[in-house]
Design a protein around this motif. Structure first.
Motif: not given
Length: 288
Positions: A5-8, A65, A91, A93, A95, A126, A129, A164
């Motif tokens: 899963q994408p991380i914020t 990130l 990858k 993530h 923003s 993602y 992004a 994105y």
């Protein structure tokens, strides 16, 4: 493709990570004579390949990130030959709307007769992004730089398709002190008609392969066209491509499709054909 899963990330100051390496040609082949890195990127492995040196870059983080800045500097001295790749997809993530997102810059300095083959795994953008990629290549007499990139518009099996915020991509190539190629791409899906005919239409993924050297001209572009013309057809997987000479000492292959692996296959065919033609070396696709 990763199911992570994408991380914020929370809003923060820019975080700079650096990797610098110098390569030198010796009687037994090419060696790393100096290197420096800061987390989370580093050279994970270097190994000899028929006189050249293969280098694998590792990123121990989950990806870029919000606020991350990666800076790579590759100094390849006279006659040295380096193949550079990475372990997996890059990858990018999500923003925050008020931030500038994440970025990656690369600088390649090639001495006389040096060779660099830069063939990383695809970039995955993602949802939400924002990513800026900038590369600079500086060539000396007889040097050869080959590089490829594949860009994914999101995790398409999950419905992410150009979700994105922004993608910017720059490449400047110098021969000595002369700028011989400049490319600047900027995509903002919310502001552009990407699905219109003449733009992406029904296609989703893009790929590029570049080659620059004072040894490159129309015969080299023709060799690559011939290799692309005999690519196998894959049912349900469209592929369009074109090969064009640049202003001076180079050519570009542009391709588009609906899957990263289709573009990788095409760009590897272009790379392998030029590698055999100019360097008399067999393909390195066994590394994938």
């Amino acid at each position: 493709m990763s199911t992570m899963q994408p991380i914020t990330a929370t809003p923060s100051a820019q975080r700079l990570s650096t990797l610098r390496a110098t390569f030198r040609r010796r009687e037994a082949g090419t060696f790393i004579v100096s290197k420096y890195h800061t987390a989370p990127i580093k050279i994970a492995k270097a190994f000899p390949l028929e006189g050249q040196l293969g280098v694998i870059v590792m990123d121990v983080s989950p990806g870029l990130l919000d606020g991350d800045r990666y800076d790579f500097q590759w100094n390849v001295e006279d006659g040295a030959h380096v193949y550079v790749t990475n372990q997996s997809f890059t990858k990018v993530h999500p923003s925050h709307a008020a931030s500038s997102g994440s970025s990656m810059s690369q600088r390649f300095e090639l001495g006389q007769g040096a060779v660099v083959e830069s063939m990383p795994e695809p970039v995955m953008l993602y949802r939400d992004a924002a990513f800026a990629s900038e590369s600079e290549v500086r060539l000396s007499r007889g040097a050869l730089w080959m590089g490829a990139d594949v860009f994914c518009p999101g995790r398409t099996p999950r419905g992410e398709r150009f979700a994105y915020r922004e993608f910017r991509n720059k490449l400047n190539v110098y021969y000595g002190n002369e700028l011989i190629y400049a490319q600047h791409q900027r995509i903002e899906p919310s502001r552009q008609e990407l699905f219109a005919p003449g733009c992406m239409a029904e296609l989703t993924h893009t790929g590029v392969f570049y080659a620059f050297s004072d040894r490159i001209g129309m015969p080299e572009a023709d060799v690559v066209r011939e290799a692309l013309n005999v690519l196998p057809k894959h049912e349900g997987q469209p592929l369009i491509w074109g090969v064009s000479l640049t202003y001076k000492y180079g050519f570009a292959v542009m391709a588009a499709g609906n899957a990263a692996w289709v573009l990788q296959e095409a760009l590897e065919a272009a790379w392998s054909s030029l590698r055999l033609h100019l360097l008399h070396l067999q393909p390195l696709n066994f590394l994938r």
